[in-house]
Design an enzyme around this catalytic site. Sequence first.
Site, PDB file in Angstrom:
ATOM      1  N   CYS A   1      32.777  40.384  31.151  1.00 21.79           N
ATOM      2  CA  CYS A   1      34.232  40.214  31.236  1.00 21.79           C
ATOM      3  C   CYS A   1      34.621  38.744  31.275  1.00 21.79           C
ATOM      4  CB  CYS A   1      34.764  40.936  32.476  1.00 21.79           C
ATOM      5  SG  CYS A   1      36.520  40.687  32.701  1.00 21.79           S
TER       6      CYS A   1
ATOM      7  N   GLY B   1      30.957  49.843  19.464  1.00 20.51           N
ATOM      8  CA  GLY B   1      30.552  50.406  20.740  1.00 20.51           C
ATOM      9  C   GLY B   1      29.520  49.553  21.460  1.00 20.51           C
TER      10      GLY B   1
ATOM     11  N   THR C   1      36.228  46.755  33.405  1.00 21.48           N
ATOM     12  CA  THR C   1      35.929  45.850  34.520  1.00 21.48           C
ATOM     13  C   THR C   1      36.453  46.347  35.873  1.00 21.48           C
ATOM     14  OG1 THR C   1      35.891  43.996  33.026  1.00 21.48           O
ATOM     15  CG2 THR C   1      36.307  43.480  35.337  1.00 21.48           C
TER      16      THR C   1
ATOM     17  N   ALA D   1      44.365  49.390  28.503  1.00 20.75           N
ATOM     18  CA  ALA D   1      45.224  48.738  27.510  1.00 20.75           C
ATOM     19  C   ALA D   1      44.383  48.216  26.368  1.00 20.75           C
ATOM     20  CB  ALA D   1      45.974  47.579  28.165  1.00 20.75           C
TER      21      ALA D   1
ATOM     22  N   GLU E   1      20.269  36.996  37.757  1.00 22.19           N
ATOM     23  CA  GLU E   1      21.071  36.994  36.527  1.00 22.19           C
ATOM     24  C   GLU E   1      20.312  36.206  35.473  1.00 22.19           C
ATOM     25  OE1 GLU E   1      24.061  38.300  35.227  1.00 22.19           O
ATOM     26  OE2 GLU E   1      23.248  37.219  33.501  1.00 22.19           O
TER      27      GLU E   1
ATOM     28  N   HIS F   1      68.541  46.206  33.478  1.00 22.26           N
ATOM     29  CA  HIS F   1      69.050  45.904  32.143  1.00 22.26           C
ATOM     30  C   HIS F   1      69.277  44.410  31.958  1.00 22.26           C
ATOM     31  CE1 HIS F   1      71.056  46.943  28.422  1.00 22.26           C
ATOM     32  NE2 HIS F   1      72.051  46.160  28.760  1.00 22.26           N
TER      33      HIS F   1
ATOM     34  N   GLU G   1      63.127  49.184  30.971  1.00 21.43           N
ATOM     35  CA  GLU G   1      64.148  50.153  31.384  1.00 21.43           C
ATOM     36  C   GLU G   1      64.039  51.459  30.576  1.00 21.43           C
ATOM     37  OE1 GLU G   1      68.340  49.287  30.449  1.00 21.43           O
ATOM     38  OE2 GLU G   1      67.642  47.756  29.061  1.00 21.43           O
TER      39      GLU G   1
ATOM     40  N   TYR H   1      38.486  49.410  20.674  1.00 22.23           N
ATOM     41  CA  TYR H   1      39.154  48.317  21.402  1.00 22.23           C
ATOM     42  C   TYR H   1      38.916  46.965  20.729  1.00 22.23           C
ATOM     43  CZ  TYR H   1      39.861  50.992  25.788  1.00 22.23           C
ATOM     44  OH  TYR H   1      40.262  51.861  26.743  1.00 22.23           O
ATOM     45  N   ILE H   2      37.632  46.613  20.603  1.00 22.22           N
ATOM     46  CA  ILE H   2      37.311  45.250  20.166  1.00 22.22           C
ATOM     47  C   ILE H   2      37.778  45.039  18.736  1.00 22.22           C
ATOM     48  CG2 ILE H   2      35.392  43.635  19.758  1.00 22.22           C
ATOM     49  CD1 ILE H   2      33.927  44.937  22.118  1.00 22.22           C
TER      50      ILE H   2
ATOM     51  N   ARG I   1      40.060  56.190  19.218  1.00 17.49           N
ATOM     52  CA  ARG I   1      39.833  57.567  19.683  1.00 17.49           C
ATOM     53  C   ARG I   1      40.079  57.623  21.192  1.00 17.49           C
ATOM     54  NH1 ARG I   1      37.031  61.203  17.021  1.00 17.49           N
ATOM     55  NH2 ARG I   1      36.055  59.712  15.617  1.00 17.49           N
TER      56      ARG I   1
ATOM     57  N   GLU J   1      41.603  44.627  18.665  1.00 15.53           N
ATOM     58  CA  GLU J   1      42.029  43.381  19.305  1.00 15.53           C
ATOM     59  C   GLU J   1      41.711  42.186  18.392  1.00 15.53           C
ATOM     60  OE1 GLU J   1      40.222  43.569  23.212  1.00 15.53           O
ATOM     61  OE2 GLU J   1      41.871  44.800  23.982  1.00 15.53           O
TER      62      GLU J   1
HETATM   63  P1  NDP Z   1      34.818  51.580  21.178  1.00 14.68           P
HETATM   64  O1  NDP Z   1      34.047  52.655  21.798  1.00 14.68           O
HETATM   65  O2  NDP Z   1      36.197  51.294  21.660  1.00 14.68           O
HETATM   66  O3  NDP Z   1      34.914  51.832  19.606  1.00 14.68           O
HETATM   67  C1  NDP Z   1      33.748  51.956  18.831  1.00 14.68           C
HETATM   68  C2  NDP Z   1      34.134  52.103  17.387  1.00 14.68           C
HETATM   69  O4  NDP Z   1      32.974  52.003  16.605  1.00 14.68           O
HETATM   70  C3  NDP Z   1      34.792  53.419  17.066  1.00 14.68           C
HETATM   71  O5  NDP Z   1      35.779  53.207  16.088  1.00 14.68           O
HETATM   72  C4  NDP Z   1      33.633  54.263  16.542  1.00 14.68           C
HETATM   73  O6  NDP Z   1      34.031  55.179  15.549  1.00 14.68           O
HETATM   74  C5  NDP Z   1      32.766  53.212  15.872  1.00 14.68           C
HETATM   75  N1  NDP Z   1      31.320  53.506  15.958  1.00 14.68           N
HETATM   76  C6  NDP Z   1      30.638  53.904  17.044  1.00 14.68           C
HETATM   77  N2  NDP Z   1      29.332  54.028  16.755  1.00 14.68           N
HETATM   78  C7  NDP Z   1      29.178  53.678  15.460  1.00 14.68           C
HETATM   79  C8  NDP Z   1      28.075  53.590  14.584  1.00 14.68           C
HETATM   80  N3  NDP Z   1      26.845  53.904  14.975  1.00 14.68           N
HETATM   81  N4  NDP Z   1      28.303  53.190  13.305  1.00 14.68           N
HETATM   82  C9  NDP Z   1      29.546  52.880  12.902  1.00 14.68           C
HETATM   83  N5  NDP Z   1      30.629  52.943  13.695  1.00 14.68           N
HETATM   84  C10 NDP Z   1      30.447  53.335  14.951  1.00 14.68           C
HETATM   85  O7  NDP Z   1      33.869  50.293  21.287  1.00 14.68           O
HETATM   86  P2  NDP Z   1      34.124  48.718  21.264  1.00 14.68           P
HETATM   87  O8  NDP Z   1      32.853  48.149  20.764  1.00 14.68           O
HETATM   88  O9  NDP Z   1      35.400  48.367  20.596  1.00 14.68           O
HETATM   89  O10 NDP Z   1      34.275  48.385  22.812  1.00 14.68           O
HETATM   90  C11 NDP Z   1      33.271  48.792  23.727  1.00 14.68           C
HETATM   91  C12 NDP Z   1      33.874  49.162  25.047  1.00 14.68           C
HETATM   92  O11 NDP Z   1      34.277  47.997  25.730  1.00 14.68           O
HETATM   93  C13 NDP Z   1      35.135  50.014  24.948  1.00 14.68           C
HETATM   94  O12 NDP Z   1      34.851  51.368  24.875  1.00 14.68           O
HETATM   95  C14 NDP Z   1      35.874  49.652  26.202  1.00 14.68           C
HETATM   96  O13 NDP Z   1      35.456  50.504  27.231  1.00 14.68           O
HETATM   97  C15 NDP Z   1      35.437  48.230  26.493  1.00 14.68           C
HETATM   98  N6  NDP Z   1      36.499  47.282  26.084  1.00 14.68           N
HETATM   99  C16 NDP Z   1      37.704  47.338  26.735  1.00 14.68           C
HETATM  100  C17 NDP Z   1      38.718  46.480  26.391  1.00 14.68           C
HETATM  101  C18 NDP Z   1      40.026  46.574  27.091  1.00 14.68           C
HETATM  102  O14 NDP Z   1      40.073  47.166  28.158  1.00 14.68           O
HETATM  103  N7  NDP Z   1      41.105  46.047  26.536  1.00 14.68           N
HETATM  104  C19 NDP Z   1      38.560  45.484  25.335  1.00 14.68           C
HETATM  105  C20 NDP Z   1      37.261  45.522  24.709  1.00 14.68           C
HETATM  106  C21 NDP Z   1      36.286  46.396  25.079  1.00 14.68           C
HETATM  107  P3  NDP Z   1      34.661  56.638  15.829  1.00 14.68           P
HETATM  108  O15 NDP Z   1      35.541  56.550  17.052  1.00 14.68           O
HETATM  109  O16 NDP Z   1      35.417  56.939  14.612  1.00 14.68           O
HETATM  110  O17 NDP Z   1      33.496  57.520  16.062  1.00 14.68           O
END
Ligand code: NDP
Length: 447
Positions: free
Chosen positions: A43, A262, A311, A341, A35, A436, A441, A178-179, A205, A182
């Site tokens: 995570c 992403g 995770t 979620a 590592e 209830h 519920e 997601y991020i 999406r 949140e």
């Molecule tokens: P997401 O894939 O959830 O969302 C990425 C966002 O960035 C989308 O709105 C997308 O737009 C946009 N995007 C993607 N590529 C580009 C680019 N080149 N330029 C500009 N915008 C872009 O990614 P996150 O970074 O939020 O999270 C990464 C992953 O981590 C998630 O997919 C999830 O699997 C995991 N995660 C899970 C969580 C949970 O379980 N609660 C919490 C945080 C992360 P559009 O969709 O419009 O194309």
Amino acid sequence: MANYDYDLFVIGAGSGGVRAARISAAHGARVAVAEEYRVGGTCVIRGCVPKKLLVYGAHFAEDLKDARRFGWDVPDCGFDWKLLRDNLLGEVDRLNGLYNQTLGNAGVEVILERATVTGKHEVTLAGGRKVSAKVILIATGAHPAVPGCPGHELGITSNEVFHLEALPRRVLIAGAGYIANEFAGIFNEFGSKVTLINRTDVILRGYDEQIRDRLLQISMTKGIDFRFNAKFEGIEKVKGGLKVSMTGHEPIEVDLVLFATGRVPNTRGLGLEAVGVALDDKGAVVVDADNRSSIDSIYAVGDVTNRVQLTPVAIREGQAFADTVFGGKPHQVDYENIPSAVFSHPPMAGVGMTESQARNKLGAVKVYTSDFRAMKNVLADRNERSLYKMICDPTTDRVVGLHMIGPDAPEILQAAAVAVKAGLTKDAFDQTVALHPTMAEELVLMK
Ligand code: NDP
């Protein structure tokens, strides 16, 4: 038979790598894990865990306000970012220690060095030492993608957000997944002015449309600004902040830019292509259902394979790998009906097909909803409605999707996901007596 230094060499001690290492060792394998940063992975160190602690911390803003409607004399409260930050970083340290201890107890050798693959059975450590292994497991995860606009280095990602020296007064979040959602909720609750921009007009999406529309509407009511169809043009330093330019909108001045656009698999510089491991166009390791790459002795699990970046999925992949390769108990991960979620304010959660996915797959569907205001929100005078939605196959009555937004939605959905995974019908929900008064519920009262 070849004589290797180890039966298994794991690169990356995140959720998937740690599970695979620990279980393989329990099956009798001689295991080492390398590592380069900290044991625990995204995570534990800079993802789910510290994020959830921030979500809890942020929610007190609403709870303290609502408490007044429940008779509590709450004086105006201040918020100390550094105190919360240091407490959560302390918790991360504690978990990091526990992960190290777990690996040690399992008899896994932990090597705190970067490792690269230099042969089908050979790994070279950053210090120059070469080791051999019968099997190599790539579990290196992913890192945040940052759009390549001028000045992008002035922004931060989720890697840095837990270490901020101070809360930004104005924050711009790029992305709407997601991020982004949140952290929009977290910063907004802490009092920052939040603007979220996305290149398209879609948030989250993949989630059910009605549920994500509800989040958008509630987020806007809470004061979060959204700018859609806005592509980054550049960031520049100006007096007192950062100026962000984007297509289709006026530039905006903020104190912090957070990229949440992403995540990219961590394969660069690992030496994989040189030994013949096939990568896809995003750089992810291509694996079969047994997590095996195009090279027989090299496997991969978790985000580096870019299947489902969650995770619990990485953990299951690590377990399946260990049981299959070293435990004589072959099995594969079942990717059907994985619940997920978003810890937004309020949170949302879902399992199975969205309404549009179900319509595409099944043709006709039956949709049941419950659109309600949680009892606590009514007394708190908080005009925030929850929405639960159940999608059923009309020919079998089977529940094929369940989607929710509202307080504690992820806690409630986890139990309901068992029913969806088990293939239960709407009638099975209807036959269950309501508990209830709860929000949950509504699951057995949907019309
Ligand atoms: P997401 O894939 O959830 O969302 C990425 C966002 O960035 C989308 O709105 C997308 O737009 C946009 N995007 C993607 N590529 C580009 C680019 N080149 N330029 C500009 N915008 C872009 O990614 P996150 O970074 O939020 O999270 C990464 C992953 O981590 C998630 O997919 C999830 O699997 C995991 N995660 C899970 C969580 C949970 O379980 N609660 C919490 C945080 C992360 P559009 O969709 O419009 O194309």
